[in-house]
Design a protein around this motif. Structure first.
Motif, short mmCIF file in Angstrom:
data_model
loop_
_atom_site.label_atom_id
_atom_site.label_comp_id
_atom_site.label_asym_id
_atom_site.label_seq_id
_atom_site.Cartn_x
_atom_site.Cartn_y
_atom_site.Cartn_z
N PHE A 86 3.01 15.64 -35.49
CA PHE A 86 3.04 15.23 -34.08
C PHE A 86 2.61 16.38 -33.17
O PHE A 86 1.93 16.17 -32.16
CB PHE A 86 4.41 14.69 -33.69
N LEU A 87 2.98 17.61 -33.51
CA LEU A 87 2.49 18.76 -32.75
C LEU A 87 0.97 18.85 -32.84
O LEU A 87 0.29 19.12 -31.83
CB LEU A 87 3.13 20.06 -33.24
N LEU A 88 0.44 18.63 -34.03
CA LEU A 88 -1.01 18.65 -34.21
C LEU A 88 -1.67 17.54 -33.40
O LEU A 88 -2.74 17.74 -32.81
CB LEU A 88 -1.35 18.52 -35.69
N LEU A 89 -1.05 16.38 -33.34
CA LEU A 89 -1.59 15.28 -32.52
C LEU A 89 -1.62 15.66 -31.04
O LEU A 89 -2.55 15.29 -30.32
CB LEU A 89 -0.78 14.00 -32.74
N LEU A 90 -0.60 16.39 -30.58
CA LEU A 90 -0.62 16.87 -29.19
C LEU A 90 -1.80 17.82 -28.95
O LEU A 90 -2.47 17.75 -27.91
CB LEU A 90 0.70 17.56 -28.84
N VAL A 91 -2.06 18.69 -29.91
CA VAL A 91 -3.22 19.58 -29.79
C VAL A 91 -4.51 18.77 -29.81
O VAL A 91 -5.45 19.09 -29.07
CB VAL A 91 -3.20 20.64 -30.92
N ASP A 92 -4.54 17.71 -30.62
CA ASP A 92 -5.72 16.84 -30.65
C ASP A 92 -5.97 16.20 -29.29
O ASP A 92 -7.11 16.16 -28.82
CB ASP A 92 -5.54 15.72 -31.69
N VAL A 93 -4.92 15.70 -28.68
CA VAL A 93 -5.06 15.09 -27.35
C VAL A 93 -5.61 16.11 -26.36
O VAL A 93 -6.52 15.81 -25.58
CB VAL A 93 -3.71 14.50 -26.87
#
Length: 185
Positions: free
Chosen positions: A168-175
């Motif tokens: 989920f942290l990686l998804l935030l970076v993706d966004v």
């Protein structure tokens, strides 16, 4: 072999939802920014081709994660839904009468996996990432008479919980990465 536990209908064990959600989310987190970054950097690979590859990969991953273990009076079986071609993922069936032993093997990461050894010398991997694993192991013990008291899942749920948190942290970076890529155009 003991037959104390009567199974009226097949018991179905599916891959743990935590594992499915974690692996699907990780796949999305790792691949989602690629088409946007390809467009932003004018990469030679067109973003549309990346989208096609990502969708094909997601369907393939989902297919692998649809594994089911069926346990009934006759034996244990690993199956996949009918929409998955057999050449992609082939299941197996092992009658209880053909189970010779349950043999541990160490993994490259230091864990243990277990294989059913059949009377004809074939090995079948015991599915260890299913929801209700302890119940599955109990059924195996009841049907084969093999002591399974030392059989534990390969990974504990907290490991996948940590991986999901970082996904989920990686998804935030993706966004953030996608927003920056759109902001630069």
């Amino acid at each position: 072999m003991t037959d104390n536990l009567v199974i009226n209908s097949p018991s179905v064990f599916r891959l743990s939802p935590l594992i499915r959600i974690t692996l699907l989310s990780l796949y999305v987190a790792l691949t989602l920014p690629l088409p946007f970054l390809a467009d932003f950097t004018n990469a030679p690979t067109p973003p549309a081709l990346l989208w096609v590859g990502i969708v094909i990969g997601l369907v393939a991953l989902y297919a692998v994660l649809c594994e089911r273990v069926l346990v009934d009076e006759e034996g244990i079986q690993v199956t996949y839904p009918k929409w998955i071609p057999q050449f992609f993922r082939k299941g197996w069936l092992l009658p209880w009468a053909n189970v010779k032993e349950l043999k541990p093997r160490s993994t490259g990461q230091g864990g243990l996996v277990y294989y059913f050894l059949s009377n004809d010398g074939k090995a079948y991997l015991l599915p260890m990432r299913v929801a209700g694993f302890s119940r599955l192991v109990k059924l195996v013990q009841e049907k084969t008479g093999i002591n399974t008291s030392d059989v534990y899942p390969l990974s504990q749920p907290w490991m996948y919980g940590i991986l999901l948190f970082f996904t989920f942290l990686l998804l935030l970076v993706d966004v953030w990465t996608i927003a920056v890529a759109f902001g630069q155009n």
